[in-house]
Design an enzyme around this catalytic site. Sequence first.
Site, PDB file in Angstrom:
ATOM      1  CE  LYS A 192      36.418  38.767  32.599  1.00  0.00           C
ATOM      2  NZ  LYS A 192      37.379  38.596  33.693  1.00  0.00           N
ATOM      3  NE  ARG A 267      33.531  34.035  36.246  1.00  0.00           N
ATOM      4  CZ  ARG A 267      33.471  35.365  36.294  1.00  0.00           C
ATOM      5  NH1 ARG A 267      32.557  36.014  35.620  1.00  0.00           N
ATOM      6  NH2 ARG A 267      34.344  36.043  37.001  1.00  0.00           N
ATOM      7  NE  ARG A 306      38.430  45.260  40.051  1.00  0.00           N
ATOM      8  CZ  ARG A 306      38.027  44.317  39.178  1.00  0.00           C
ATOM      9  NH1 ARG A 306      38.086  44.557  37.876  1.00  0.00           N
ATOM     10  NH2 ARG A 306      37.611  43.142  39.587  1.00  0.00           N
ATOM     11  NE  ARG A 312      34.319  43.258  42.241  1.00  0.00           N
ATOM     12  CZ  ARG A 312      34.462  42.631  41.087  1.00  0.00           C
ATOM     13  NH1 ARG A 312      34.500  43.326  39.965  1.00  0.00           N
ATOM     14  NH2 ARG A 312      34.587  41.327  41.047  1.00  0.00           N
ATOM     15  NE  ARG A 324      37.005  37.418  41.999  1.00  0.00           N
ATOM     16  CZ  ARG A 324      37.370  38.709  42.010  1.00  0.00           C
ATOM     17  NH1 ARG A 324      38.022  39.211  43.061  1.00  0.00           N
ATOM     18  NH2 ARG A 324      37.098  39.483  40.995  1.00  0.00           N
TER      19      ARG A 324
HETATM   20  P1  AMP Z   1      33.351  39.413  37.820  1.00  0.00           P
HETATM   21  O1  AMP Z   1      32.919  40.807  38.016  1.00  0.00           O
HETATM   22  O2  AMP Z   1      33.146  38.926  36.401  1.00  0.00           O
HETATM   23  O3  AMP Z   1      34.731  39.145  38.323  1.00  0.00           O
HETATM   24  O4  AMP Z   1      32.355  38.497  38.700  1.00  0.00           O
HETATM   25  C1  AMP Z   1      32.306  38.614  40.106  1.00  0.00           C
HETATM   26  C2  AMP Z   1      31.653  37.397  40.711  1.00  0.00           C
HETATM   27  O5  AMP Z   1      30.321  37.246  40.205  1.00  0.00           O
HETATM   28  C3  AMP Z   1      32.323  36.072  40.385  1.00  0.00           C
HETATM   29  O6  AMP Z   1      33.414  35.800  41.252  1.00  0.00           O
HETATM   30  C4  AMP Z   1      31.177  35.105  40.586  1.00  0.00           C
HETATM   31  O7  AMP Z   1      30.929  34.862  41.949  1.00  0.00           O
HETATM   32  C5  AMP Z   1      29.993  35.868  40.035  1.00  0.00           C
HETATM   33  N1  AMP Z   1      29.837  35.605  38.589  1.00  0.00           N
HETATM   34  C6  AMP Z   1      29.982  36.499  37.560  1.00  0.00           C
HETATM   35  N2  AMP Z   1      29.749  35.897  36.373  1.00  0.00           N
HETATM   36  C7  AMP Z   1      29.465  34.605  36.649  1.00  0.00           C
HETATM   37  C8  AMP Z   1      29.176  33.464  35.847  1.00  0.00           C
HETATM   38  N3  AMP Z   1      29.142  33.543  34.504  1.00  0.00           N
HETATM   39  N4  AMP Z   1      28.928  32.286  36.476  1.00  0.00           N
HETATM   40  C9  AMP Z   1      28.957  32.194  37.803  1.00  0.00           C
HETATM   41  N5  AMP Z   1      29.262  33.206  38.620  1.00  0.00           N
HETATM   42  C10 AMP Z   1      29.510  34.420  38.063  1.00  0.00           C
END
Ligand code: AMP
Length: 368
Positions: A192, A267, A306, A312, A324
């Site tokens: 994404k 989400r 990654r 991370r 996740r």
């Molecule tokens: P991402 O970089 O999108 O994979 O997000 C990393 C982490 O941030 C996720 O595993 C969640 O813990 C938190 N996170 C990101 N976006 C959201 C969201 N829309 N709702 C809840 N938690 C989020």
Amino acid sequence: MIKLHDKFFKPYLKEEQILKAIEKMAAEIAKDYKDETPLFVGVLNGAFMFVADFLKAYQHPCEVSFVRLSSYQGLTSTGIVETLLDVPEEIEGKSVIILEDVVDTGRTLKQLVHLFSQTNAKEFKIATLFYKSDMYNGEYAIDYVGLEIPNNFIVGYGLDYKEQGRNLREVYQLNQADMINLVLFGKPGAGKGTQAEFLKEKYNLKHISTGDVFRYNIKNGTELGKLAKSYIDKGDLVPDEVTIDMLKDEVEQNPDAAGFIFDGFPRTDAQAEALDNFLESKDMKINATIALEADDDVLVARLLERGKSSGRSDDQDESKIRNRFDEYNQKTAPLKAYYEKQGKFHSINGTGEINEVTERLCAIIDKL
Ligand code: AMP
């Protein structure tokens, strides 16, 4: 409809409505101050037209002066505002009434209060022609308000878009109809963020990744970051209220964007509904949601790779990654039905070369 630079604006407030609001303000202020000689201080550049019409409506003894503040572009998040034209000198013992064109975040107001609190004025009041109550942080009381307006980007009657539009007699608002707002779905590692980087350039969109915003806050040790960290480290979702408020702030900070790519948001059902309601309140909508599909095993391999360079912690441990995915399957995947009902759901194959995936996305966006 009028055009300023690259954007279209539609009529929003007529001259009569504005002048009526100003007359009402002048009458209210006269009730409180007609027996003294207040000093009105206009805030340049935006308030010049308001100040002129206000003074025509305020026919009692008064003095007039101006201040000018300039917020450095690119540094606005730090709230640094520079004074270009300072507080008037003869201020001792006077009642000062600030005349602002618009109060939104309250950042300029903070600087004004700071400037005037160092003087020996008798008292200090704030009058604003336009007031965006949804955006205002509420730090200081606003004493006189002309018109309360929603948080849309407006121009005219002193207000500008990149310095144009100040001379318009009426107020116009940004036309959102030709905006493109996209949601990118996909499990962690689906690409994404990578695809959003290409799409934002091609379609001139603002990319909002909630994950990135959380990581930025963690890095900077903010309260939000501290709160989010405990969830993110485990691979759990951050609570909806926190995430929704944060997302709204990000959108509010870009009032003149040509559109948004929402990456990692919504989400959950609650987030999707909150997003729809929020956008509707701003005369905006989601045009399409596109899911990038890939097998779990491909994604795990991508994420572990990654994790080696990104640092991370949630990318370095397979059990956190699988958690996740579980969160995605349970809470995010059901949103497919939500957007299908609105006729806005699309999905594409997210594997293959990066540019092939971009082409699949563009094929959908170009048809919108
Ligand atoms: P991402 O970089 O999108 O994979 O997000 C990393 C982490 O941030 C996720 O595993 C969640 O813990 C938190 N996170 C990101 N976006 C959201 C969201 N829309 N709702 C809840 N938690 C989020």
